[in-house]
Design a protein around this motif. Structure first.
Motif, short mmCIF file in Angstrom:
data_model
loop_
_atom_site.label_atom_id
_atom_site.label_comp_id
_atom_site.label_asym_id
_atom_site.label_seq_id
_atom_site.Cartn_x
_atom_site.Cartn_y
_atom_site.Cartn_z
N PRO A 147 0.83 -1.22 0.00
CA PRO A 147 0.00 0.00 0.00
C PRO A 147 0.86 1.27 0.00
N VAL A 148 0.25 2.35 -0.47
CA VAL A 148 0.89 3.67 -0.46
C VAL A 148 -0.01 4.62 0.31
N THR A 149 0.55 5.74 0.75
CA THR A 149 -0.22 6.74 1.49
C THR A 149 -0.07 8.09 0.83
N LEU A 150 -1.09 8.91 0.97
CA LEU A 150 -1.11 10.24 0.39
C LEU A 150 -1.25 11.25 1.51
N HIS A 151 -0.40 12.30 1.52
CA HIS A 151 -0.36 13.28 2.59
C HIS A 151 -0.46 14.68 1.99
N THR A 152 -1.08 15.59 2.72
CA THR A 152 -1.08 17.00 2.33
C THR A 152 -0.66 17.85 3.51
N ALA A 153 -0.10 19.00 3.21
CA ALA A 153 0.29 19.95 4.26
C ALA A 153 0.29 21.34 3.67
N GLN A 154 -0.04 22.32 4.48
CA GLN A 154 -0.01 23.72 4.06
C GLN A 154 1.20 24.40 4.69
N GLY B 153 3.72 30.75 2.45
CA GLY B 153 4.09 31.16 1.10
C GLY B 153 5.15 32.23 1.09
N ALA B 154 5.52 32.64 -0.11
CA ALA B 154 6.56 33.67 -0.25
C ALA B 154 6.04 35.03 0.15
N ASP B 155 4.72 35.24 0.14
CA ASP B 155 4.14 36.52 0.55
C ASP B 155 2.86 36.25 1.33
N ALA B 156 2.23 37.33 1.77
CA ALA B 156 1.04 37.19 2.60
C ALA B 156 -0.21 36.84 1.80
N ASP B 157 -0.15 36.88 0.49
CA ASP B 157 -1.32 36.64 -0.35
C ASP B 157 -1.42 35.21 -0.84
N SER B 158 -0.51 34.34 -0.39
CA SER B 158 -0.55 32.97 -0.89
C SER B 158 0.07 32.03 0.14
N TYR B 159 -0.17 30.77 -0.05
CA TYR B 159 0.47 29.75 0.77
C TYR B 159 0.86 28.59 -0.14
N VAL B 160 1.58 27.62 0.38
CA VAL B 160 2.08 26.50 -0.41
C VAL B 160 1.38 25.22 0.03
N LEU B 161 0.84 24.51 -0.94
CA LEU B 161 0.24 23.20 -0.69
C LEU B 161 1.28 22.14 -1.05
N ALA B 162 1.61 21.26 -0.11
CA ALA B 162 2.55 20.17 -0.34
C ALA B 162 1.77 18.87 -0.39
N VAL B 163 1.90 18.15 -1.51
CA VAL B 163 1.25 16.84 -1.69
C VAL B 163 2.35 15.79 -1.73
N THR B 164 2.29 14.82 -0.84
CA THR B 164 3.36 13.82 -0.73
C THR B 164 2.79 12.42 -0.89
N LEU B 165 3.40 11.65 -1.76
CA LEU B 165 3.08 10.23 -1.90
C LEU B 165 4.18 9.44 -1.21
#
Length: 425
Positions: free
Chosen positions: A50-57, A60-72
């Protein structure tokens, strides 16, 4: 979505699509992410691991955005994951997992439920919008996006190809114009240089009892000036005087040196100086004015009435005398040129030119085109015999063309031919 295990491909594929839609990733990016995750998970799922899928926020580089990290994660992988060549390259691949990061503008989308089905046949389906046709619709949406992007690329390719064709046509037209302009400039340049060359060389002489012809060929056809120069004139006693000069170097500097020599020799000859003393006296006059000047010089005096010939030489190739019966010999005279140590002709050689005989005066460019002066002198005798019966006006140019069939050492070339036509004294 944190650490949910997947045992088969359909739930994993659906989870990635739902995740991408929840975070409003572009359809083309979603398609690439689905393909990349399934490519990495395929071997593991087929092997029953089996494999697992993970997400994390992440911030971001500025206050108007953030980064979504998707990990398998593939926790039971037996070797490093083949993360190279994926449709969407992973930003942080490792032996058992791969991570993709996306910049998401604020406000953040609602995260998906962490309760994910292990199989499409699960009785507790947390996806209220999942229907039998939803997967198909998502795939069609991704295909439409891929086709649209392909069509856009095709249209852009056609536009660029059209612009390139127009640019090439314009460049070709400009190239043709430049070539025409260059050709006009070359013709004008050649005409000016030809006029300059003609002005530097003495006018043709008409001497009763003699035929005279000359040919000059520069080492560089685009620069007809050089250090090979000649001068001929009639002395007060009716004797023909000829000076042949080969000044060291090429171009205008050597032309200036050769002109200085011919003008000084002419002045001394018209003043009545003996032929043997002229070279040494020329050296004395010119060295204070041009200490770097070096030139080989051949002086000839020919009485048209009697055929009596006198030669003085300063380090110059010897004149060639070809008799009417084919006998040929070089008229050797020892001496040293202008700018050489102990300049001057050691003696004056006396000879007689009979009716029909051919006298060839030249510079070393004629006989040293193959770097071997001895071989060149032998070839010159053969060429002179071959063209001896030709009109005299054609002989110098014919000799030059024959002698320069192979040019290993380009050099200015001068050939001057004299033939007596008198029937007696």
């Amino acid at each position: 979505m944190t650490g949910h295990p997947y045992h088969s491909m359909p739930p994993l594929r659906w989870a990635v699509r739902r995740l991408a839609r929840a975070y409003r990733l572009p359809v083309a990016v979603r398609a690439r992410l689905v393909l990349s995750v399934t490519d990495l998970a395929e071997d593991e799922l087929q092997a029953g691991r089996p494999v697992t899928l993970h997400t994390a926020q992440e911030a971001g580089a500025d206050a108007d955005s953030y980064v979504l990290a998707v990990t398998l994660r593939c926790p039971r992988a037996t070797g490093p994951l083949a993360a190279s060549g994926l449709p969407l390259p992973a930003t942080k691949p490792s032996p058992d997992c791969a991570t993709w990061r996306f910049t998401i503008p604020l406000p953040p989308a609602q995260p998906v439920s962490s309760s994910l089905p292990d199989d499409v046949s699960s009785r507790h389906d947390p996806w209220p919008d999942r229907t039998p046709g939803t997967d198909t619709q998502a795939v069609e949406e991704e295909l439409r996006a891929a086709f649209a992007q392909t069509d856009a690329f095709g249209a852009e390719h056609r536009r660029l190809k059209h612009e390139l064709a127009e640019t090439n046509a314009g460049v070709l037209a400009l190239y043709v114009q430049l070539e025409e302009g260059d050709e006009q400039l070359r013709r004008a340049h050649a005409l000016i240089l030809q006029e300059l060359e003609d002005a530097l060389r003495p006018a043709p002489l008409i001497v009763e009892g003699l035929e005279l012809a000359v040919h000059y060929e520069p080492a560089d056809p685009n620069a007809p000036t050089g250090g090979d120069l000649y001068d001929w004139f009639i002395l007060p006693d009716g004797t023909l005087h000829i000076t042949v000069v080969d000044a060291l170097g090429h171009g205008l500097g050597s032309t200036r040196s050769a002109l200085n020599v011919t003008h000084t020799v002419r002045t001394l000859a018209l003043e009545g100086h003996p032929l043997q003393s002229i070279l040494a006296r020329t050296h004395e006059i010119l060295m204070p004015l041009a200490p770097d000047l070096m030139a080989t010089v051949l002086l000839a005096r020919l009485d048209p009435a009697t055929g009596k010939l006198q030669l003085a030489n300063g380090s110059h190739p010897p004149a060639l005398l070809l008799r009417t019966d084919g006998e040929a010999r070089y008229l050797e005279v020892k001496g040293r040129g202008i700018g050489f140590p102990l300049p001057g002709s050691e003696q004056v050689l006396h000879a007689e030119i009979r009716p029909g005989d051919l006298l060839i005066l030249y510079t070393d460019g004629l006989t040293e085109s193959r770097r071997d002066p001895i071989e060149g002198e032998g070839r010159l005798i053969e060429a002179a015999r071959r063209y001896a019966d030709s009109p005299l006006a054609d002989i110098p140019s014919s000799l030059a063309a024959d002698m320069r069939t192979v040019v290993l050492h380009p050099d200015d070339t001068l050939a001057l031919a004299i033939r007596t036509t008198r029937s007696g004294p």
